[in-house]
Design an enzyme around this catalytic site. Structure first.
Site, PDB file in Angstrom:
ATOM      1  CB  CYS A 136      -0.865  -0.175   1.375  1.00  0.00           C
ATOM      2  SG  CYS A 136      -2.056   1.494   1.392  1.00  0.00           S
ATOM      3  CB  CYS A 139      -0.313   2.573   3.983  1.00  0.00           C
ATOM      4  SG  CYS A 139      -2.255   1.840   3.501  1.00  0.00           S
ATOM      5  CG  ASP A 140       3.195   1.165   4.574  1.00  0.00           C
ATOM      6  OD1 ASP A 140       2.483   1.496   5.573  1.00  0.00           O
ATOM      7  OD2 ASP A 140       2.957  -0.040   4.001  1.00  0.00           O
TER       8      ASP A 140
END
Lengths: 408, 106
Positions: A136, A139-140
């Site tokens: 993701c 997300c990261d």
């Protein structure tokens, strides 16, 4: 621990489920979407959204999904935060049990559960998830500011996510199994990627192992032409290698799935279970995009509405009456049925009070006809107490039919 | 839930007596945002047994990486300054977090 009755239950609140909810709610069906997280599905984790018609620039995945959700609730659909744990599709009404312990009962179910990122099960992949291994980008990405990463995959999603990541990282090394210059991504995305100075390319290669002590430190890359193995130091590994459908909870429900868990459907998005439809990434289809998911949602909702209406009408007019029911299965495309209908109407009129009469257009309502093995129009069938007692396909003479009607 | 950062992480988490749960999150992480109400509900249910903290990784990137957190969502339970249990990515569900909490307060 409540029992909740609805016309339509939609499992999953991604673009397919939310579009289905909007169409179903606008058709005045009582509609609930069961979604375990925030509405939006995979689209919610995609930052750049350039291929949803009408929004070339400036629209992000989460924003678009917020609008989908608002649109559905605006017309009266309800979105509940829960997960469907198991289903019972054996009865007249479909039953769904949720993780929070509620029971939903519905005439029609739309399975719009979507898919999730596929894993490769490389050595080290599972152990280092959240420690540098990611599926993701939104997300990261922040963790990898000014760091070097490796990206596995070369389809549209992989290349687009890699380009998003280059806004943060020092470099992203794409490990591509194909020959130099060849990507699975479409030309417009490929051309843009080749101009991106932060993307590096390793061709004819696969990643064999992800290694590190507590966090990712390196990957082993194997050249598939020379079999040469190279250790490549890196701070992160992003995998974008396709998706798998989230249909595990449907195993054993009687719903047909293919070997990979995707649900085959008809053009109306019907599954093998009457009243259960499948829309979006979880079904067998050619193109999995937000726009095709939304289109699926519309088709499934309209098909579900038609199904509910037909089933209700059939139950009320054919299965529930106390008197015997004469059903004329006809079709506007069959001249024979058009010619025959006036005679059937007359026979029915003469027996009013002893016999109910219903006409069913098999061109519009193939499912009911199929259920009773009726393939051609006109066919005359007699029902009593909810059961088919007799059927006679064309040619039936008027006299035969009179005799048959009298006998019944 | 207590907001922790690079200034107070040592005192609130590592030096604390008793178990401390830390929710590593960021507003860009949609799965994290989806978990927020679930973790808050757990923080109320288990308030007597455990201290609940949240850490915004965007403002505390080095601290997060120092804790070997390089992916979200990540939920860690510390006791006496040490990691006792950890859930990350798709393992970080409300049900799994609750059983992790139960396992750490017994």
């Amino acid at each position: 621990m409540a029992v909740i009755e609805r016309d339509v239950v939609i499992v999953g609140g991604g673009p397919a489920g939310l579009a289905a909810a909007m169409y179903a709610a606008r058709a005045k069906l009582s509609t609930v979407v069961v979604e375990k997280g925030n509405p939006g599905g995979q689209c919610r984790t995609t930052y750049s959204m350039e291929n949803y018609p009408g929004f070339a620039r400036g629209m992000t995945g989460p924003e678009l999904m917020d609008r989908f959700a608002e649109h559905a609730t605006e017309f009266g659909a309800e979105i509940v935060r829960d997960a469907v744990a198991n289903v019972d599709f054996s009865g007249d009404r479909h039953v769904l049990h949720t993780a929070k312990g509620d029971e939903y009962r519905a005439s029609a179910v739309i399975v719009a559960v979507g898919a999730e990122p596929r894993t490769l099960n490389l050595p080290g992949e599972h152990e280092l998830r959240g420690k540098g291994v990611s599926y993701c980008a939104t997300c990261d990405a922040d963790f990898f500011e000014e760091l070097d990463i490796v990206v596995i995959g070369n389809g549209d999603a992989a290349v687009e996510e890699a380009m998003y990541l280059t806004k943060f990282v020092n470099s992203a090394t794409m490990i591509v199994v194909h020959d130099e210059g060849v990507l699975d991504a479409t030309a417009i995305i490929r051309d843009r990627a080749f101009k991106n100075p932060k993307l590096k390319w390793v061709w004819n290669s696969v990643v064999e192992e992800i290694a590190g002590d507590g966090i990712v430190e390196s990957v082993t890359v194997r050249n598939i032409r020379t079999n040469e193995r190279t250790a490549l130091a890196t701070n992160g590994v992003f995998l974008f290698v396709g998706t798998i459908p989230k249909t595990d909870f449907l195993k054993g429900s009687g719903l047909t799935m293919d070997a990979r868990g995707y649900v085959p459907t008809t053009e109306l998005l019907e599954t093998n279970v009457p009243g259960v439809f499948c829309a979006g990434d979880a079904r067998v289809k050619y193109l999995r995009q937000v726009v095709t998911a939304a289109a699926d949602g519309a088709v499934a909702a309209v098909a579900a509405e038609k199904y509910i209406h037909e089933e209700e009408t059939f139950r009320e007019s054919v299965l529930e009456p106390e008197l015997p029911v004469m059903v004329a299965f006809w079709s506007p495309t069959s001249q024979a049925s058009l010619d025959f209908l006036p005679a059937v109407e007359r026979i029915a009129r003469e027996r009013k009070g002893q016999l109910e009469f219903v006409k069913i257009d098999i061109y519009k309502n193939q499912r009911v006809a199929k259920r009773y093995g009726i393939e051609q129009a006109p066919t005359i069938a007699f029902f009593r107490g909810g059961e088919l007692v007799e059927k006679a396909p064309w040619p039936t003479t008027e006299q035969d039919l009179e005799l048959q009607a009298n006998r019944i | 839930m207590i907001e922790v950062n690079k200034e107070n992480f040592e005192a609130e988490v590592l030096q604390a007596s008793g178990p401390v749960l830390v929710d590593f999150w960021s507003e860009k992480c949609e799965p994290c945002m989806a978990l927020v109400p679930e973790v808050e509900a757990l923080s109320e249910r288990y308030a007597a047994n455990m201290k609940f903290c949240k850490l915004n990784v965007l403002e505390n990137r080095r601290l997060s990486i120092g804790q070997k957190v390089l992916g979200l969502p990540t939920i860690i339970v510390y006791k006496n300054g040490e990691k006792m249990a950890e859930l990350t990515k798709d393992e970080a569900t409300a049900a799994n977090i609750e059983s992790m909490i139960k396992g750490q307060i017994e």
